[in-house]
Design an enzyme around this catalytic site. Sequence first.
Site, PDB file in Angstrom:
ATOM      1  N   SER A 191      -4.043   1.881   6.092  1.00  0.00           N
ATOM      2  CA  SER A 191      -5.242   1.753   5.267  1.00  0.00           C
ATOM      3  C   SER A 191      -6.487   2.015   6.122  1.00  0.00           C
ATOM      4  O   SER A 191      -6.608   3.093   6.708  1.00  0.00           O
ATOM      5  CB  SER A 191      -5.273   0.377   4.589  1.00  0.00           C
ATOM      6  N   GLU A 315      -0.121   3.617  -4.802  1.00  0.00           N
ATOM      7  CA  GLU A 315      -1.141   3.001  -3.960  1.00  0.00           C
ATOM      8  C   GLU A 315      -2.054   2.039  -4.722  1.00  0.00           C
ATOM      9  O   GLU A 315      -2.367   0.946  -4.252  1.00  0.00           O
ATOM     10  CB  GLU A 315      -2.003   4.090  -3.307  1.00  0.00           C
ATOM     11  N   HIS A 408       0.260  -0.205  -2.316  1.00  0.00           N
ATOM     12  CA  HIS A 408      -0.452  -0.139  -1.041  1.00  0.00           C
ATOM     13  C   HIS A 408      -0.024  -1.294  -0.129  1.00  0.00           C
ATOM     14  O   HIS A 408       0.087  -2.437  -0.555  1.00  0.00           O
ATOM     15  CB  HIS A 408      -1.956  -0.222  -1.322  1.00  0.00           C
TER      16      HIS A 408
END
Length: 510
Positions: A191, A315, A408
Amino acid sequence: MMPIEIVTADGVVRGRAGRSVVRWRALPYAAPPVGDLRLRAPQPVRPWAGVRAADRFRFAATQHPSGARIGPRTWQPVGEDCLTLNVTAPAASSDTPRPVMVFIHGGGYVIGTSSMYSGARLAVRGDVIVVSVNYRLGGLGYVDFSEFSTPERPFDANLGLRDQVAALEWVQRNIAAFGGDPTNVTIFGESAGAHAVVSLMATPAARGLFHRAIAQSAPADWTMTRQDAHRFARRCLERLGADPADAVTALTTTSASALCRATDRALGRAMREEPGSFAYAPVADGEFLPEAPLDAIVAGRAHRVPLIVGTNRDEATLFQRFVKAVPHTEDQLATTFARCEAGALERVAACYPGYPSPATAVRIGGDFMFLRPTLEVLEGHSPHAPTYAYRFDFAPRALRLAGFGATHALDLIPVFGWVNTPVGRMMTAAGGYRAFLSVQRAMQDNWLSFARTGSPLPAWPAYTADHRATQIFDHPTRVLIDPDPAIRRAWQGVRIAAPTDGQTRTENAG
């Protein structure tokens, strides 16, 4: 047996030995950025006499206290004195230097802590040294207040990125004493941490400090222009109740927590007004970071190191539920795409059957933030250095039933070997434990092979414009050639356009 006391360039540190690993925690890689060093580039550590205890975590970077959670009911204290890193090494001795893997945590440059990522399972499985890094976050690390500098009290830009470079310099100076090989350093992150990896690839000061890179779910085009960064900094200053004439006083005397609360509020306003943009990001200042990292990669001007880069299939489902940081509704997507080339939304949406249904909007939003710039990284870097593409598709049954899918940050569980921990067992309570273990083995084996040799396992071919091989981490893990080519072509060239009317994108932010 690995010794517990290590002589570093700054002094002796004493770690803690476990059955399989030795850990050294909160090792300083730069001077505490407090007092006159607040909002300044990291400065050298002041050497110490005697033995420094390195057996416990100290401060995470200043942030909302809930962001530094390190256990079910445990939080790490936060504070400005945070420029530290952790080293985990196998307890067994080695006749040769071990590969080094340096992890940069995510959290949107808003929250997070290195203490979550000791990497003990990775270190033992791969016979590697794992380093995890703290760096300044939020208003103390990712707002450019340099416009308010005075000769008596300067402020620097790109502080979080400078911190990461300083940590890598520490690794070059010291990691050999811990049994690591300073000529074989892999940086990896997820990330915002993956964005940091991409940014370091375009940072001249980082040249030679690492030799391979892994970017997991990188929002690779997060970058502020100098003009946008200065405008956002003014909005942050307004949130502090100050004006430019009072800036030095406000920025140096406001408590760290109050300063970050004010800048976080400014960030939230900017994200609501301009979904898809992110103001906590490095600044293309023409100096420390000469240009936007994605532009450098596409042009072949980034460091030409082997790279693994990829995204998760679902995600945005995590953001839809908890953190509204990704455009995921029809209205938000319309606002986001209005700043892109004409017709981009229609072209993209045509490749996602069901739009504008909520589920399809969430998928497009996640792909806008993560897949779209990752495709640019793949196409841009692969002509210049070995590049390997992946997509993480696996989701235990419980996450599929809950509507999260391969969301995610789920990929962190197999990479760090957490499937057989309480969190992994909870996720697989409804089934999928053995399958998740197989995904964990596949990811760790490939990550570790890459760290050792610069290549993943032979079954994973490099990505090229002619082949576009992509490793799909699922049960079973497999390679696909150019998965979803229509989606790839639809995203080609989609970017938020630079302002053309003399205004900056954060004009109304704050």
